[in-house]
Design a protein around this motif. Sequence first.
Motif, PDB file in Angstrom:
ATOM      1  N   ASN A   4       0.814  -1.215   0.000  1.00  0.00           N
ATOM      2  CA  ASN A   4       0.000   0.000   0.000  1.00  0.00           C
ATOM      3  C   ASN A   4       0.845   1.261   0.000  1.00  0.00           C
ATOM      4  O   ASN A   4       0.445   2.270  -0.571  1.00  0.00           O
ATOM      5  CB  ASN A   4      -0.965   0.002   1.190  1.00  0.00           C
ATOM      6  N   THR A   5       2.022   1.213   0.628  1.00  0.00           N
ATOM      7  CA  THR A   5       2.908   2.380   0.632  1.00  0.00           C
ATOM      8  C   THR A   5       3.428   2.646  -0.772  1.00  0.00           C
ATOM      9  O   THR A   5       3.449   3.792  -1.223  1.00  0.00           O
ATOM     10  CB  THR A   5       4.096   2.152   1.602  1.00  0.00           C
ATOM     11  N   THR A   8       0.623   4.010  -2.833  1.00  0.00           N
ATOM     12  CA  THR A   8       0.349   5.395  -2.460  1.00  0.00           C
ATOM     13  C   THR A   8       1.376   6.344  -3.078  1.00  0.00           C
ATOM     14  O   THR A   8       1.022   7.401  -3.593  1.00  0.00           O
ATOM     15  CB  THR A   8       0.350   5.556  -0.917  1.00  0.00           C
ATOM     16  N   TYR A  11       0.684   6.532  -6.814  1.00  0.00           N
ATOM     17  CA  TYR A  11      -0.513   7.342  -7.041  1.00  0.00           C
ATOM     18  C   TYR A  11      -0.194   8.829  -6.880  1.00  0.00           C
ATOM     19  O   TYR A  11      -0.613   9.660  -7.684  1.00  0.00           O
ATOM     20  CB  TYR A  11      -1.614   6.916  -6.067  1.00  0.00           C
ATOM     21  N   PHE A  12       0.587   9.164  -5.849  1.00  0.00           N
ATOM     22  CA  PHE A  12       0.981  10.552  -5.612  1.00  0.00           C
ATOM     23  C   PHE A  12       1.832  11.082  -6.762  1.00  0.00           C
ATOM     24  O   PHE A  12       1.655  12.222  -7.205  1.00  0.00           O
ATOM     25  CB  PHE A  12       1.735  10.668  -4.285  1.00  0.00           C
ATOM     26  N   ALA A 113      -5.405   3.158  -7.851  1.00  0.00           N
ATOM     27  CA  ALA A 113      -6.365   3.309  -6.750  1.00  0.00           C
ATOM     28  C   ALA A 113      -7.235   2.067  -6.603  1.00  0.00           C
ATOM     29  O   ALA A 113      -7.516   1.630  -5.475  1.00  0.00           O
ATOM     30  CB  ALA A 113      -7.234   4.542  -6.979  1.00  0.00           C
ATOM     31  N   LYS A 116      -5.184  -0.664  -5.064  1.00  0.00           N
ATOM     32  CA  LYS A 116      -5.008  -0.358  -3.637  1.00  0.00           C
ATOM     33  C   LYS A 116      -6.260  -0.730  -2.836  1.00  0.00           C
ATOM     34  O   LYS A 116      -6.168  -1.169  -1.697  1.00  0.00           O
ATOM     35  CB  LYS A 116      -4.702   1.132  -3.477  1.00  0.00           C
TER      36      LYS A 116
END
Length: 193
Positions: A4-5, A8, A11-12, A113, A116
């Motif tokens: 998930n990190t 993330t 995604y960022f 997303a 995730k």
Amino acid sequence: MKKNTLLTIAYFICKLINAVILVTIIMFTVFFIHFQIDKSAYQNWNFMDKGSSNSIISLESKIDYSQNSKTVSQQKPNFLNFSTLSLYFNYLKFTVSASLIFISLRLFGKVIASVKNRKTFEKINAFAFKRIGIYCFIIGIISSYDYYDFETQFKLTRISLNLTFYIIALIALVLSEIFKEGNKLKLESDLTI
């Protein structure tokens, strides 16, 4: 790092690059409009051809009018002399390519997303990768043609083949098929339970 990190962070990064692309399109459009209104502000800007260094094949047609005529100045091609057709062509080429990259990254962000949120093999993800592949193929076609025409000085037409966007398109289309097969297996698994 946890899954998930990493998702993330990816995604960022997609969001950040999309913001940069959007600001760049807006700035380029403002520049384009200002150039139409006040060309004299760009009288010291000279044109520099980058060439097609990343291409494996390049066909080029170059005409330098300054060597054929004594009335034409021997200076470098200047932005003031950009022909209208060439100016609009390059503006449209840039904005269409940047817009397609923006849309592709946005779709990729949606796929990240959904992965995730543990909705990996949804039909929409396969469709997203297929669209990304098509958009990258279109960008490859658009970026393969260069046209610069400076009235009374210089004209350059180039067709080149850069494989970067074609390879990304191929990878995205393969991922589309993988996600489609994953969706079929998920539906079959859901029916047997």
